[in-house]
Design a protein around this motif. Structure first.
Motif, PDB file in Angstrom:
ATOM      1  N   LYS A 132       0.862  -1.567  -0.380  1.00 45.26           N
ATOM      2  CA  LYS A 132       0.242   0.071  -0.108  1.00 45.26           C
ATOM      3  C   LYS A 132       0.931   1.460   0.070  1.00 45.26           C
ATOM      4  CE  LYS A 132      -0.451   0.319   4.681  1.00 45.26           C
ATOM      5  NZ  LYS A 132      -1.831  -0.017   6.064  1.00 45.26           N
ATOM      6  N   GLU A 133       0.285   2.448  -0.724  1.00 51.03           N
ATOM      7  CA  GLU A 133       1.084   3.826   0.156  1.00 51.03           C
ATOM      8  C   GLU A 133       0.698   4.598   0.428  1.00 51.03           C
ATOM      9  OE1 GLU A 133      -1.675   6.001  -4.094  1.00 51.03           O
ATOM     10  OE2 GLU A 133       0.861   4.853  -4.048  1.00 51.03           O
ATOM     11  N   VAL A 134       1.685   5.621   1.051  1.00 50.75           N
ATOM     12  CA  VAL A 134       0.884   6.238   2.859  1.00 50.75           C
ATOM     13  C   VAL A 134       1.768   7.853   2.467  1.00 50.75           C
ATOM     14  CG1 VAL A 134       0.859   6.385   4.707  1.00 50.75           C
ATOM     15  CG2 VAL A 134       0.764   4.026   3.753  1.00 50.75           C
ATOM     16  N   ARG A 135       1.053   8.497   2.537  1.00 49.39           N
ATOM     17  CA  ARG A 135       1.377  10.040   2.280  1.00 49.39           C
ATOM     18  C   ARG A 135       2.501   9.999   3.912  1.00 49.39           C
ATOM     19  NH1 ARG A 135       0.498  12.659  -1.748  1.00 49.39           N
ATOM     20  NH2 ARG A 135      -1.009  12.482  -3.239  1.00 49.39           N
ATOM     21  N   ALA A 138       5.536  14.279   7.094  1.00 50.43           N
ATOM     22  CA  ALA A 138       6.570  15.129   7.041  1.00 50.43           C
ATOM     23  C   ALA A 138       7.086  15.704   5.457  1.00 50.43           C
ATOM     24  CB  ALA A 138       8.231  13.986   7.532  1.00 50.43           C
ATOM     25  N   ASN A 139       6.329  15.414   4.488  1.00 48.35           N
ATOM     26  CA  ASN A 139       6.277  15.812   3.534  1.00 48.35           C
ATOM     27  C   ASN A 139       5.514  15.215   2.382  1.00 48.35           C
ATOM     28  OD1 ASN A 139       6.936  16.569   0.641  1.00 48.35           O
ATOM     29  ND2 ASN A 139       8.946  15.703   0.494  1.00 48.35           N
ATOM     30  N   ARG A 140       4.315  16.149   3.079  1.00 46.03           N
ATOM     31  CA  ARG A 140       3.029  15.982   2.602  1.00 46.03           C
ATOM     32  C   ARG A 140       2.804  15.675   0.394  1.00 46.03           C
ATOM     33  NH1 ARG A 140      -1.139  20.266   4.614  1.00 46.03           N
ATOM     34  NH2 ARG A 140       0.016  21.108   5.071  1.00 46.03           N
ATOM     35  N   MET A 141       3.812  15.973   0.309  1.00 46.48           N
ATOM     36  CA  MET A 141       4.332  15.435  -2.321  1.00 46.48           C
ATOM     37  C   MET A 141       4.265  13.838  -1.625  1.00 46.48           C
ATOM     38  SD  MET A 141       2.871  18.009  -3.441  1.00 46.48           S
ATOM     39  CE  MET A 141       3.160  17.677  -4.844  1.00 46.48           C
ATOM     40  N   GLN A 142       5.079  13.554  -0.718  1.00 42.58           N
ATOM     41  CA  GLN A 142       6.159  12.295  -0.984  1.00 42.58           C
ATOM     42  C   GLN A 142       5.402  11.156  -0.120  1.00 42.58           C
ATOM     43  OE1 GLN A 142       9.018  10.843   1.899  1.00 42.58           O
ATOM     44  NE2 GLN A 142      10.599  11.533   0.070  1.00 42.58           N
ATOM     45  N   LYS A 143       5.193   9.814  -0.917  1.00 42.62           N
ATOM     46  CA  LYS A 143       5.289   8.299  -0.527  1.00 42.62           C
ATOM     47  C   LYS A 143       5.834   7.709   0.054  1.00 42.62           C
ATOM     48  CE  LYS A 143       0.396   9.574  -4.539  1.00 42.62           C
ATOM     49  NZ  LYS A 143       0.396   8.584  -5.343  1.00 42.62           N
ATOM     50  N   VAL A 144       5.027   7.103   0.421  1.00 49.21           N
ATOM     51  CA  VAL A 144       5.974   6.066   0.313  1.00 49.21           C
ATOM     52  C   VAL A 144       5.633   4.894   0.639  1.00 49.21           C
ATOM     53  CG1 VAL A 144       7.083   7.208   2.667  1.00 49.21           C
ATOM     54  CG2 VAL A 144       5.747   5.811   3.338  1.00 49.21           C
ATOM     55  N   TYR A 145       5.815   3.374   0.584  1.00 46.13           N
ATOM     56  CA  TYR A 145       5.222   2.582   0.033  1.00 46.13           C
ATOM     57  C   TYR A 145       5.519   1.790   1.218  1.00 46.13           C
ATOM     58  CZ  TYR A 145       4.087   4.531  -4.257  1.00 46.13           C
ATOM     59  OH  TYR A 145       3.834   4.929  -4.800  1.00 46.13           O
ATOM     60  N   THR A 157       3.317   9.185   9.714  1.00 46.54           N
ATOM     61  CA  THR A 157       1.908   9.779   9.498  1.00 46.54           C
ATOM     62  C   THR A 157       1.454  10.610  10.434  1.00 46.54           C
ATOM     63  OG1 THR A 157       0.951   7.948  11.095  1.00 46.54           O
ATOM     64  CG2 THR A 157       0.786   6.774   9.494  1.00 46.54           C
ATOM     65  N   GLY A 158       2.724  10.679  11.434  1.00 44.37           N
ATOM     66  CA  GLY A 158       2.358  12.025  12.357  1.00 44.37           C
ATOM     67  C   GLY A 158       1.237  11.446  13.991  1.00 44.37           C
ATOM     68  N   GLY A 159       0.716  10.217  14.304  1.00 45.68           N
ATOM     69  CA  GLY A 159       0.367   9.736  15.079  1.00 45.68           C
ATOM     70  C   GLY A 159      -0.943   9.827  15.292  1.00 45.68           C
ATOM     71  N   THR A 160      -1.681   9.938  16.983  1.00 50.16           N
ATOM     72  CA  THR A 160      -2.550  10.421  17.040  1.00 50.16           C
ATOM     73  C   THR A 160      -2.968  12.181  16.872  1.00 50.16           C
ATOM     74  OG1 THR A 160      -2.223   9.409  19.281  1.00 50.16           O
ATOM     75  CG2 THR A 160      -4.294  10.628  18.956  1.00 50.16           C
ATOM     76  N   THR A 163      -4.320  13.779  10.932  1.00 51.73           N
ATOM     77  CA  THR A 163      -5.939  13.642  10.605  1.00 51.73           C
ATOM     78  C   THR A 163      -4.855  12.595   8.640  1.00 51.73           C
ATOM     79  OG1 THR A 163      -6.284  15.037   8.718  1.00 51.73           O
ATOM     80  CG2 THR A 163      -7.129  15.373  10.908  1.00 51.73           C
ATOM     81  N   GLU A 164      -5.975  11.582   8.824  1.00 53.19           N
ATOM     82  CA  GLU A 164      -5.535  10.721   7.860  1.00 53.19           C
ATOM     83  C   GLU A 164      -5.543  11.243   6.505  1.00 53.19           C
ATOM     84  OE1 GLU A 164      -8.929   8.065   6.927  1.00 53.19           O
ATOM     85  OE2 GLU A 164      -9.519   7.136   8.851  1.00 53.19           O
ATOM     86  N   SER A 165      -5.083  12.665   6.788  1.00 49.23           N
ATOM     87  CA  SER A 165      -5.136  13.943   4.953  1.00 49.23           C
ATOM     88  C   SER A 165      -3.586  13.651   5.500  1.00 49.23           C
ATOM     89  CB  SER A 165      -5.933  14.560   4.632  1.00 49.23           C
ATOM     90  OG  SER A 165      -6.224  14.951   5.404  1.00 49.23           O
TER      91      SER A 165
END
Length: 295
Positions: A132-135, A138-145, A157-160, A163-165
């Motif tokens: 799966k891919e996740v944003r 630290a860099n909203r333009m970057q996706k990690v897999y 994700t930033g944790g608690t 938000t999901e976005s």
């Protein structure tokens, strides 16, 4: 609000460690041995990790005499059936990356595949629900897999508090801090653990908050001069147990000088740099910029 809290991300890491231990012993390992190996993991996280692996059929449980055994399920080999050489190579790299994931560039570099080949293989793995891919927060333009069953780490994700976005949830932080402040005032003095239990029973939060989450909220109240730390006189001798009470000193006219600053609950705070070229820096932080505009 995302359910990927810091402790949920920890559960993902615990699950990965359990799978590694199970795969090292194909015949299975005693559950008691597993608990000893992971003795530093909180009991509720350990139990949730094992339960999640059983529910997703990644491990199996059986009795051997009077001993409860767990072992890796055959599901892994089944899901990898039919993968091409490139897809299997990327699967191995994603498995190594764990719940921190890897960017497309990193996967290309480590696999020595061309980017179009990486894109094609990742698309296949995602389509098969293997990856799966996740944003990256630290860099909203970057996706990690990463592998589909893993819970992304807090660094991703930033944790608690996100938000999901990937947005820093300023409103939720303020509401919870206000509730903590109100509870401390009602109780006259209160420990972080007591606040955690109260939040859980009162259901004022839509996500599960653990002690480290609530401690971050309380720390901001301390920095703002709204509450202060006092010694718990009822604690055992030699233990540094503390309580929090309303501060005897009135805070400044601005009641929230630090409460809303994203830095207070930022999961990548320790990686933040003053360098303008750093990926994590006050100069490039979109959340700090938004907070400064709102202030």
């Amino acid at each position: 609000m995302t359910q990927a809290a810091g402790s949920k991300a920890q559960m993902g890491e615990v699950q990965q460690r359990i799978l590694q231990l199970c795969q090292s012993e194909p015949e299975g390992i005693p559950l008691d041995f597993l608990r000893r190996e992971l003795s530093t993991v909180p009991r509720e996280i350990m139990n949730a990790a094992v339960r999640g692996l059983l529910e997703t059929k990644r491990i199996q449980s059986h009795m051997q005499g009077e001993t409860r055994m767990i072992k890796a399920a055959q599901l892994i080999s089944q899901r990898l059936h039919g993968l091409g050489e490139n897809e299997r190579l990327l699967y191995d790299l994603l498995e190594q990356a764990g719940n921190k994931g890897a960017t497309m560039r990193e996967l290309g570099h480590r696999s020595h595949l061309q980017i179009p080949q990486v894109v094609k293989s990742l698309k296949f793995l995602i389509g098969r629900n293997i990856a799966k891919e996740v944003r990256n927060v630290a860099n909203r333009m970057q996706k990690v897999y990463m592998l589909a069953e893993l819970e992304p780490s807090v660094q991703v994700t930033g944790g608690t508090w996100y938000t999901e976005s990937g947005e820093y949830d300023v409103e939720m932080v303020k509401v919870l801090q206000h509730q903590c402040l109100r509870r401390i005032k009602e109780m006259r003095s209160c420990s972080t653990k007591a606040l955690v239990e109260w939040i859980a029973t009162s259901e004022i939060s839509t996500v599960t908050l653990y002690e480290q989450d609530v401690q971050a909220l309380v720390n901001c109240l301390v920095y703002d001069g709204l509450v202060e730390e006092v010694e718990d006189m009822a604690a055992l001798p030699g233990s540094r147990a503390v309580l929090y009470k309303i501060s005897d000193i009135n805070p400044s006219a601005n009641p929230e000088p630090l409460t809303g600053v994203p830095c207070g609950t930022c999961p990548v705070f320790d990686h933040c740099s003053n360098s303008r070229s750093s990926a994590i820096s006050p100069y490039t932080c979109p959340y700090l910029a938004e907070w400064m505009k709102a202030s």
